[in-house]
Write a protein that holds these residues in place. Structure first.
Motif, PDB file in Angstrom:
ATOM      1  N   GLY A   9       0.788  -1.236   0.000  1.00 41.60           N
ATOM      2  CA  GLY A   9       0.000   0.000   0.000  1.00 41.60           C
ATOM      3  C   GLY A   9       0.816   1.279   0.000  1.00 41.60           C
ATOM      4  N   LYS A  10       2.113   1.197  -0.019  1.00 39.56           N
ATOM      5  CA  LYS A  10       2.944   2.400   0.006  1.00 39.56           C
ATOM      6  C   LYS A  10       3.265   2.841  -1.420  1.00 39.56           C
ATOM      7  CE  LYS A  10       5.355   1.973   4.373  1.00 39.56           C
ATOM      8  NZ  LYS A  10       6.676   2.019   4.997  1.00 39.56           N
ATOM      9  N   ASP A  11       3.207   4.153  -1.645  1.00 42.16           N
ATOM     10  CA  ASP A  11       3.596   4.725  -2.924  1.00 42.16           C
ATOM     11  C   ASP A  11       4.968   5.375  -2.853  1.00 42.16           C
ATOM     12  OD1 ASP A  11       1.270   3.974  -4.256  1.00 42.16           O
ATOM     13  OD2 ASP A  11       0.210   5.771  -3.604  1.00 42.16           O
ATOM     14  N   ARG A  51       7.359   4.690  -5.921  1.00 37.93           N
ATOM     15  CA  ARG A  51       7.186   3.302  -6.382  1.00 37.93           C
ATOM     16  C   ARG A  51       7.109   3.257  -7.911  1.00 37.93           C
ATOM     17  NH1 ARG A  51       4.499  -1.666  -4.632  1.00 37.93           N
ATOM     18  NH2 ARG A  51       4.040  -0.738  -2.626  1.00 37.93           N
ATOM     19  N   GLU A  52       6.372   4.192  -8.514  1.00 37.00           N
ATOM     20  CA  GLU A  52       6.213   4.220  -9.978  1.00 37.00           C
ATOM     21  C   GLU A  52       7.556   4.344 -10.687  1.00 37.00           C
ATOM     22  OE1 GLU A  52       3.694   7.453 -10.963  1.00 37.00           O
ATOM     23  OE2 GLU A  52       1.904   6.536 -10.118  1.00 37.00           O
TER      24      GLU A  52
END
Length: 124
Positions: A9-11, A51-52
């Motif tokens: 759930g972390k970005d 993350r992206e």
């Protein structure tokens, strides 16, 4: 003792989490993130990675190819494991120099620094 990292759930990741997400050690990550074009953000005194961005860098990387090896390649691979990669690479460089018939300076000739002695005494 290793600490558990929960990335669900972390970005945005800290440096430790980003290295864990990429599947590399923290030292490997620190050494190469800039040359891969990953730019961290500063937020509230923390260095954070998106993350992206990490995911896109991984997806752009070269695919893993397992090439079939010739018998010579397999033997050199086995030698590298048994004798140590640095020793094998040094021997290969020395063999190339000898093949070219160039004089090797005496300080580059591999010589043992001390005689081999077993570490443990033989049990009787």
């Amino acid at each position: 003792m290793t600490k558990e990292l929960n990335l669900a759930g972390k970005d945005w990741f800290t440096e430790d989490e980003a290295a864990h997400y990429c599947g590399v050690s923290i030292s490997q990550f620190k050494a190469h993130y800039e040359e891969l074009g990953i730019s961290p953000r500063r937020f509230m005194g923390k260095k954070l990675y998106a993350r992206e961005e990490l995911s896109s860098v991984i997806s752009r990387s070269d695919p893993w190819h397992q090439h079939t090896r010739s018998a010579k390649d397999r033997q050199s691979f086995i030698d590298a494991i048994v004798r140590g990669r640095k020793e094998v690479e040094a021997a290969a460089r020395l063999a190339k120099k000898l093949a070219r018939d160039t004089a090797i300076p005496p300080n580059l000739v591999p010589t043992p620094t001390r005689p081999y002695k077993p570490r443990k005494k033989a049990t009787e």
